[in-house]
Scaffold this active site. Structure first.
Site, PDB file in Angstrom:
ATOM      1  N   CYS A  48       0.885  -1.127  -0.086  1.00 26.38           N
ATOM      2  CA  CYS A  48       0.352  -0.256  -0.057  1.00 26.38           C
ATOM      3  C   CYS A  48       1.152   1.351   0.617  1.00 26.38           C
ATOM      4  O   CYS A  48       1.703   1.464   0.740  1.00 26.38           O
ATOM      5  CB  CYS A  48      -1.186  -0.209   1.491  1.00 26.38           C
ATOM      6  SG  CYS A  48      -1.920   1.472   1.209  1.00 26.38           S
ATOM      7  N   CYS A  57      -2.547   0.163   9.486  1.00 28.73           N
ATOM      8  CA  CYS A  57      -1.240  -0.986   9.035  1.00 28.73           C
ATOM      9  C   CYS A  57      -0.387  -0.852   9.469  1.00 28.73           C
ATOM     10  O   CYS A  57       0.690   0.860   9.696  1.00 28.73           O
ATOM     11  CB  CYS A  57      -1.388  -1.268   7.967  1.00 28.73           C
ATOM     12  SG  CYS A  57      -2.466  -2.093   7.158  1.00 28.73           S
ATOM     13  N   GLN A 236     -17.254  -9.887  14.063  1.00 29.50           N
ATOM     14  CA  GLN A 236     -16.318  -9.813  13.551  1.00 29.50           C
ATOM     15  C   GLN A 236     -15.691  -9.247  12.533  1.00 29.50           C
ATOM     16  O   GLN A 236     -16.355  -9.130  11.769  1.00 29.50           O
ATOM     17  CB  GLN A 236     -16.014 -11.908  14.104  1.00 29.50           C
ATOM     18  CG  GLN A 236     -15.927 -12.436  15.381  1.00 29.50           C
ATOM     19  CD  GLN A 236     -15.428 -11.882  16.319  1.00 29.50           C
ATOM     20  OE1 GLN A 236     -14.135 -11.674  16.050  1.00 29.50           O
ATOM     21  NE2 GLN A 236     -15.925 -12.134  17.493  1.00 29.50           N
ATOM     22  N   PHE A 263     -21.528 -12.764  27.576  1.00 27.92           N
ATOM     23  CA  PHE A 263     -21.170 -12.378  26.204  1.00 27.92           C
ATOM     24  C   PHE A 263     -21.044 -12.496  24.994  1.00 27.92           C
ATOM     25  O   PHE A 263     -20.613 -11.915  24.076  1.00 27.92           O
ATOM     26  CB  PHE A 263     -20.248 -12.185  26.557  1.00 27.92           C
ATOM     27  CG  PHE A 263     -19.283 -11.424  27.890  1.00 27.92           C
ATOM     28  CD1 PHE A 263     -19.669 -10.195  28.911  1.00 27.92           C
ATOM     29  CD2 PHE A 263     -18.548 -11.995  28.745  1.00 27.92           C
ATOM     30  CE1 PHE A 263     -18.915  -9.962  29.632  1.00 27.92           C
ATOM     31  CE2 PHE A 263     -18.360 -11.958  30.106  1.00 27.92           C
ATOM     32  CZ  PHE A 263     -18.846 -10.661  30.622  1.00 27.92           C
ATOM     33  N   GLU A 281     -26.334 -11.905  27.283  1.00 26.38           N
ATOM     34  CA  GLU A 281     -25.598 -10.647  27.145  1.00 26.38           C
ATOM     35  C   GLU A 281     -25.825  -9.340  27.770  1.00 26.38           C
ATOM     36  O   GLU A 281     -27.401  -9.445  28.000  1.00 26.38           O
ATOM     37  CB  GLU A 281     -26.257 -10.284  25.604  1.00 26.38           C
ATOM     38  CG  GLU A 281     -26.376  -9.421  23.995  1.00 26.38           C
ATOM     39  CD  GLU A 281     -24.675  -8.487  24.433  1.00 26.38           C
ATOM     40  OE1 GLU A 281     -24.234  -7.427  24.535  1.00 26.38           O
ATOM     41  OE2 GLU A 281     -23.360  -9.756  24.559  1.00 26.38           O
ATOM     42  N   ASP A 327     -17.167 -14.371  25.396  1.00 26.55           N
ATOM     43  CA  ASP A 327     -16.321 -13.642  24.845  1.00 26.55           C
ATOM     44  C   ASP A 327     -16.239 -12.442  25.261  1.00 26.55           C
ATOM     45  O   ASP A 327     -17.194 -11.489  25.172  1.00 26.55           O
ATOM     46  CB  ASP A 327     -16.633 -13.574  23.082  1.00 26.55           C
ATOM     47  CG  ASP A 327     -16.421 -12.978  21.866  1.00 26.55           C
ATOM     48  OD1 ASP A 327     -15.039 -12.902  22.286  1.00 26.55           O
ATOM     49  OD2 ASP A 327     -17.001 -12.582  20.742  1.00 26.55           O
ATOM     50  N   CYS A 353     -10.195 -11.184  22.567  1.00 27.40           N
ATOM     51  CA  CYS A 353      -8.991 -10.048  21.409  1.00 27.40           C
ATOM     52  C   CYS A 353      -8.203  -8.800  22.320  1.00 27.40           C
ATOM     53  O   CYS A 353      -7.214  -8.146  21.483  1.00 27.40           O
ATOM     54  CB  CYS A 353     -10.271  -8.654  21.042  1.00 27.40           C
ATOM     55  SG  CYS A 353     -10.932  -7.805  22.443  1.00 27.40           S
TER      56      CYS A 353
END
Length: 396
Positions: A48, A57, A236, A263, A281, A327, A353
């Site tokens: 890029c 990035c 996601q 979650f 949730e 999660d 994550c």
């Protein structure tokens, strides 16, 4: 004196044998005394034109082998930092190029010029996007038309944000702090949405999203079931990353048929598993969307709208289940992990994550008698320093 880059640090800098951090170096690069870099075997040509200026990035200059190693090292380092033995770490998944189905951009107008793109690395300055090797083509195709639309709406000096998600029906766009006042501006937004086959276009001036275009209800298909997609709902980042995490969770829970999904969000995992499932949730809109989708698909999923930070499931509630999927957000789930550690659940599928909070919660589970069997690293945010994972904990 010459140093060799032996690893990539958490923020993407190369680290030499002597501990020096050198930006934009790759594993195996040699750093000479005069500061010149001799490329090593794992250096790649960034595709890029905006790299390394763009903050989207950080690691386009490393090959996939080195990037996979970075994902593994981040997880292993986090575990070792908590004194947790590193288990089997499976080969990482790296999502392919042009696969990101959601992204957030900043926009600003200066006269007739509109800059639209990600912020520069460690800066609030916008890098005007003219190509992108991570975004789905259906979304990138809207960058130029959005630039023209924002030029009309923001005026000669304004700023705002754009959130884009690729839903089942097409692009879902939210314009943040972008004024749409008067009949002419409203018609311009409607014409744009119609011309570019936008699934939904909404604006948010600080009081919450206001839908201005939605020819049919917007959905996202999860586990084969179309789920209503609330504004701002978590999704996601790539289809491929989602599929990898789902497969890892299925492997982790094994033959269990009485499960809890904590979650649960919109049901990424609950809708992809078999058996009787309690989906918990804290977000009201997400819980309602999952309940609606499960009912229409005739899935045996019971949805509980509950804040697991303030009111985690206790050990007695948890011990009813054969397996639990968890999660949590980036902050992890310390309180819920403590309750799980006291429970008799046989298997836990943990998705995270954030390797640091995962390692913290893993230590709690291990001290409660669980074993950490394996970890599957997932690089959905290709070329970034963002690391995701799925793991299995079990007890006899």
């Amino acid at each position: 004196m010459t140093d060799t880059i032996v690893r990539i640090a958490a923020r993407g800098d190369g680290v030499t044998e002597t501990g020096r951090h050198i930006p934009f170096t790759a594993l195996g690069d040699r750093v000479h005394a005069d500061g010149t870099i001799e490329p090593g075997p794992h250096r790649a040509e960034p595709p890029c034109r905006h790299f390394p200026e763009c903050g989207g990035c950080q690691l386009q200059h490393v090959d996939d082998t080195a990037y996979a190693g970075f994902l593994v090292d981040r997880i292993a380092s986090a575990l070792m930092g908590q004194g947790v033995a590193v288990p089997e770490i499976l080969p990482p998944h790296i999502s392919p190029t042009v696969s990101r189905r959601r992204a957030s951009f900043r926009a600003e107008s200066r006269g007739r010029q509109v800059r639209l793109g990600f912020n520069a690395e460690k800066s609030s300055r916008i890098v005007d996007m003219h190509e992108c090797f991570i975004l789905r083509p259906e979304l990138f195709a809207l960058v130029e038309p959005l630039r023209r639309l924002l030029g009309e709406l923001l005026g000669p000096r304004g700023s705002g944000g754009v959130r884009m998600t690729l839903a089942d029906q097409g692009p879902d766009i939210l314009l943040e702090n972008v004024p749409v006042a008067g009949l002419q501006a409203t018609e311009r937004v409607t014409d744009f949405a119609n011309a570019h086959r936008i699934a939904r276009l909404a604006t948010d001036d600080g009081d919450g999203p206001q839908t201005r275009w939605e020819p049919e209800p917007v959905t996202i298909t999860l586990g084969g079931a179309p789920v209503p997609l609330p504004q701002g709902a978590f999704l996601q980042a790539t289809d491929q990353g989602e599929a990898t995490l789902v497969e890892a969770v299925r492997e982790a829970v094994g033959p269990a048929r009485i499960l809890a999904d904590l979650f649960a969000g919109l049901g990424t995992f609950a809708l992809s598993l078999q058996g009787r499932i309690l989906a918990v949730e804290g977000g009201r809109d997400a819980a309602l969307a999952l309940k609606s989708a499960a009912n229409r698909a005739q899935r045996t999923i019971f949805v509980d709208h509950r804040d697991l930070f303030r009111r985690p499931l206790d050990e007695q509630e948890l011990s009813r289940f054969e397996a639990v999927v968890i999660d949590p957000p980036r902050a992890g789930a310390r309180e819920q992990a403590e309750m799980l550690a006291r429970s008799s659940v046989s298997r836990i599928a943990s998705v995270s994550c954030n390797p640091s909070t995962f390692a913290r919660d893993a230590k709690i589970l291990i001290e409660g008698g669980y074993g950490l069997d394996w970890i599957k690293p997932v690089g959905q945010f290709r070329w970034s320093t963002h690391v995701e994972l799925a793991a299995r904990f079990s007890r006899e």
